[in-house]
Design a protein around this motif. Structure first.
Motif, PDB file in Angstrom:
ATOM      1  N   ASP A 170       0.799  -1.215   0.000  1.00  0.00           N
ATOM      2  CA  ASP A 170       0.000   0.000   0.000  1.00  0.00           C
ATOM      3  C   ASP A 170       0.838   1.274   0.000  1.00  0.00           C
ATOM      4  O   ASP A 170       0.323   2.359   0.201  1.00  0.00           O
ATOM      5  CB  ASP A 170      -0.944   0.017   1.209  1.00  0.00           C
ATOM      6  N   ARG A 171       2.141   1.130  -0.214  1.00  0.00           N
ATOM      7  CA  ARG A 171       3.013   2.304  -0.201  1.00  0.00           C
ATOM      8  C   ARG A 171       4.032   2.209  -1.321  1.00  0.00           C
ATOM      9  O   ARG A 171       4.710   1.184  -1.465  1.00  0.00           O
ATOM     10  CB  ARG A 171       3.713   2.409   1.155  1.00  0.00           C
ATOM     11  N   LEU A 172       4.148   3.295  -2.100  1.00  0.00           N
ATOM     12  CA  LEU A 172       5.064   3.302  -3.226  1.00  0.00           C
ATOM     13  C   LEU A 172       6.482   3.633  -2.770  1.00  0.00           C
ATOM     14  O   LEU A 172       6.696   4.533  -1.965  1.00  0.00           O
ATOM     15  CB  LEU A 172       4.624   4.323  -4.266  1.00  0.00           C
ATOM     16  N   GLY A 173       7.449   2.900  -3.296  1.00  0.00           N
ATOM     17  CA  GLY A 173       8.843   3.212  -3.064  1.00  0.00           C
ATOM     18  C   GLY A 173       9.342   4.181  -4.119  1.00  0.00           C
ATOM     19  O   GLY A 173       8.614   4.552  -5.046  1.00  0.00           O
ATOM     20  N   PRO A 174      10.608   4.613  -4.026  1.00  0.00           N
ATOM     21  CA  PRO A 174      11.151   5.569  -5.004  1.00  0.00           C
ATOM     22  C   PRO A 174      11.057   5.078  -6.443  1.00  0.00           C
ATOM     23  O   PRO A 174      10.762   5.861  -7.354  1.00  0.00           O
ATOM     24  CB  PRO A 174      12.610   5.728  -4.561  1.00  0.00           C
ATOM     25  N   ALA A 175      11.314   3.793  -6.658  1.00  0.00           N
ATOM     26  CA  ALA A 175      11.264   3.253  -8.020  1.00  0.00           C
ATOM     27  C   ALA A 175       9.836   3.283  -8.571  1.00  0.00           C
ATOM     28  O   ALA A 175       9.616   3.621  -9.742  1.00  0.00           O
ATOM     29  CB  ALA A 175      11.815   1.830  -8.044  1.00  0.00           C
ATOM     30  N   GLU A 176       8.864   2.940  -7.718  1.00  0.00           N
ATOM     31  CA  GLU A 176       7.462   2.985  -8.179  1.00  0.00           C
ATOM     32  C   GLU A 176       7.014   4.411  -8.464  1.00  0.00           C
ATOM     33  O   GLU A 176       6.241   4.645  -9.401  1.00  0.00           O
ATOM     34  CB  GLU A 176       6.527   2.362  -7.133  1.00  0.00           C
ATOM     35  N   ARG A 177       7.499   5.351  -7.660  1.00  0.00           N
ATOM     36  CA  ARG A 177       7.110   6.745  -7.899  1.00  0.00           C
ATOM     37  C   ARG A 177       7.666   7.244  -9.227  1.00  0.00           C
ATOM     38  O   ARG A 177       7.005   8.015  -9.937  1.00  0.00           O
ATOM     39  CB  ARG A 177       7.585   7.624  -6.740  1.00  0.00           C
ATOM     40  N   LEU A 178       8.874   6.811  -9.577  1.00  0.00           N
ATOM     41  CA  LEU A 178       9.418   7.172 -10.889  1.00  0.00           C
ATOM     42  C   LEU A 178       8.600   6.545 -12.017  1.00  0.00           C
ATOM     43  O   LEU A 178       8.353   7.173 -13.049  1.00  0.00           O
ATOM     44  CB  LEU A 178      10.875   6.720 -10.981  1.00  0.00           C
ATOM     45  N   GLU A 179       8.187   5.331 -11.818  1.00  0.00           N
ATOM     46  CA  GLU A 179       7.341   4.672 -12.827  1.00  0.00           C
ATOM     47  C   GLU A 179       6.046   5.458 -13.027  1.00  0.00           C
ATOM     48  O   GLU A 179       5.608   5.692 -14.165  1.00  0.00           O
ATOM     49  CB  GLU A 179       7.015   3.248 -12.392  1.00  0.00           C
ATOM     50  N   GLU A 180       5.429   5.881 -11.928  1.00  0.00           N
ATOM     51  CA  GLU A 180       4.187   6.653 -12.013  1.00  0.00           C
ATOM     52  C   GLU A 180       4.419   7.999 -12.691  1.00  0.00           C
ATOM     53  O   GLU A 180       3.560   8.495 -13.424  1.00  0.00           O
ATOM     54  CB  GLU A 180       3.599   6.847 -10.609  1.00  0.00           C
ATOM     55  N   LEU A 181       5.587   8.594 -12.450  1.00  0.00           N
ATOM     56  CA  LEU A 181       5.892   9.883 -13.070  1.00  0.00           C
ATOM     57  C   LEU A 181       6.002   9.755 -14.585  1.00  0.00           C
ATOM     58  O   LEU A 181       5.507  10.610 -15.332  1.00  0.00           O
ATOM     59  CB  LEU A 181       7.188  10.440 -12.483  1.00  0.00           C
ATOM     60  N   TRP A 182       6.640   8.698 -15.047  1.00  0.00           N
ATOM     61  CA  TRP A 182       6.717   8.459 -16.493  1.00  0.00           C
ATOM     62  C   TRP A 182       5.317   8.278 -17.082  1.00  0.00           C
ATOM     63  O   TRP A 182       5.016   8.794 -18.165  1.00  0.00           O
ATOM     64  CB  TRP A 182       7.582   7.225 -16.778  1.00  0.00           C
ATOM     65  N   LYS A 183       4.460   7.564 -16.369  1.00  0.00           N
ATOM     66  CA  LYS A 183       3.087   7.368 -16.851  1.00  0.00           C
ATOM     67  C   LYS A 183       2.331   8.694 -16.899  1.00  0.00           C
ATOM     68  O   LYS A 183       1.579   8.960 -17.845  1.00  0.00           O
ATOM     69  CB  LYS A 183       2.345   6.384 -15.939  1.00  0.00           C
TER      70      LYS A 183
END
Length: 222
Positions: A170-183
């Motif tokens: 239920d919590r995004l890490g730094p790598a997931e946040r970068l993935e979301e930013l690209w999206k």
């Protein structure tokens, strides 16, 4: 500074202001009217945030009247607003108040609380916040060919060192946040014609060095 030095600078600014308005905005904009819009007459009882809001509104009205609104008449020329050193995004917010729906990119290296795009009345707007230094923002590349949603990097592509993948569901890490930013970047590009027919670059809080970097980035567009 001594009163003489202060007075000398006042005279220089008073003389330079009309020439600057004429050179940058053309003869259609009155320096006196622009100054009247931007300056709070009685600032003693007005807070810091309110003064910035008045200035943001004046700049946004000028932008929409002289540049942005003219280019919205043709869909293929829909402009994208890029605010450099955006802080909370007050200038872009003022542009959106006058023209809802325009796509906005906010470039700011510092984390900010109370970002305008998190306000309930702005959550439907297409706003992309990039937390990075202006020197690292490649405007020409960003405004180039649109990203391919099928070819975007994922969290696992970034994982390593400090860019870890979260072990919590239920919590995004730094790598997931970068993935979301690209999206989010791909979604903003896909929300209208891309590359954009026009770019509106604006800033209100830049220091001299950051202004130089921004201008060099804009030069790379031509």
């Amino acid at each position: 500074a001594s009163p003489e030095v202060v007075q000398a600078w006042v005279q220089k600014i008073t003389s330079a202001w009309p020439r600057a308005v004429l050179e940058v905005l053309g003869p259609g904009v009155s320096p006196d009217e622009l100054l009247e819009q931007s300056v709070v007459a009685d600032g003693t009882d007005i807070g810091h945030a309110e003064k910035h809001e008045v200035q943001n509104q004046a700049l946004a009205e000028l932008v929409c009247k002289e540049r942005l609104m003219q280019s919205m008449s043709r869909e293929e020329q829909q402009p994208v607003v890029v605010e450099f050193g955006s802080g909370r995004g007050g200038l872009a917010a003022s542009v959106l108040e006058l023209y809802p729906g325009v796509r906005c990119v906010l470039v700011e290296r510092e984390p900010r609380r109370h970002k305008f795009e998190n306000r309930q009345d702005k959550r439907e707007e297409m706003v992309l916040r990039l937390r990075l230094d202006i020197a690292d923002f490649d405007l020409a590349a960003f405004a180039g060919p649109a990203l391919d949603p099928a070819g975007l990097p994922g969290a696992r592509d970034f994982a390593g060192g400090a860019l870890s993948v979260s072990s919590s569901g239920d919590r995004l890490g730094p790598a997931e946040r970068l993935e979301e930013l690209w999206k989010s970047a791909a979604a903003l590009q896909a929300a209208g014609p891309w590359p954009p027919g026009k770019l509106l670059a604006c800033a209100k809080h830049l220091c001299g060095g950051a202004t130089d970097i921004t201008l060099r980035g804009l030069q790379s567009m031509w």
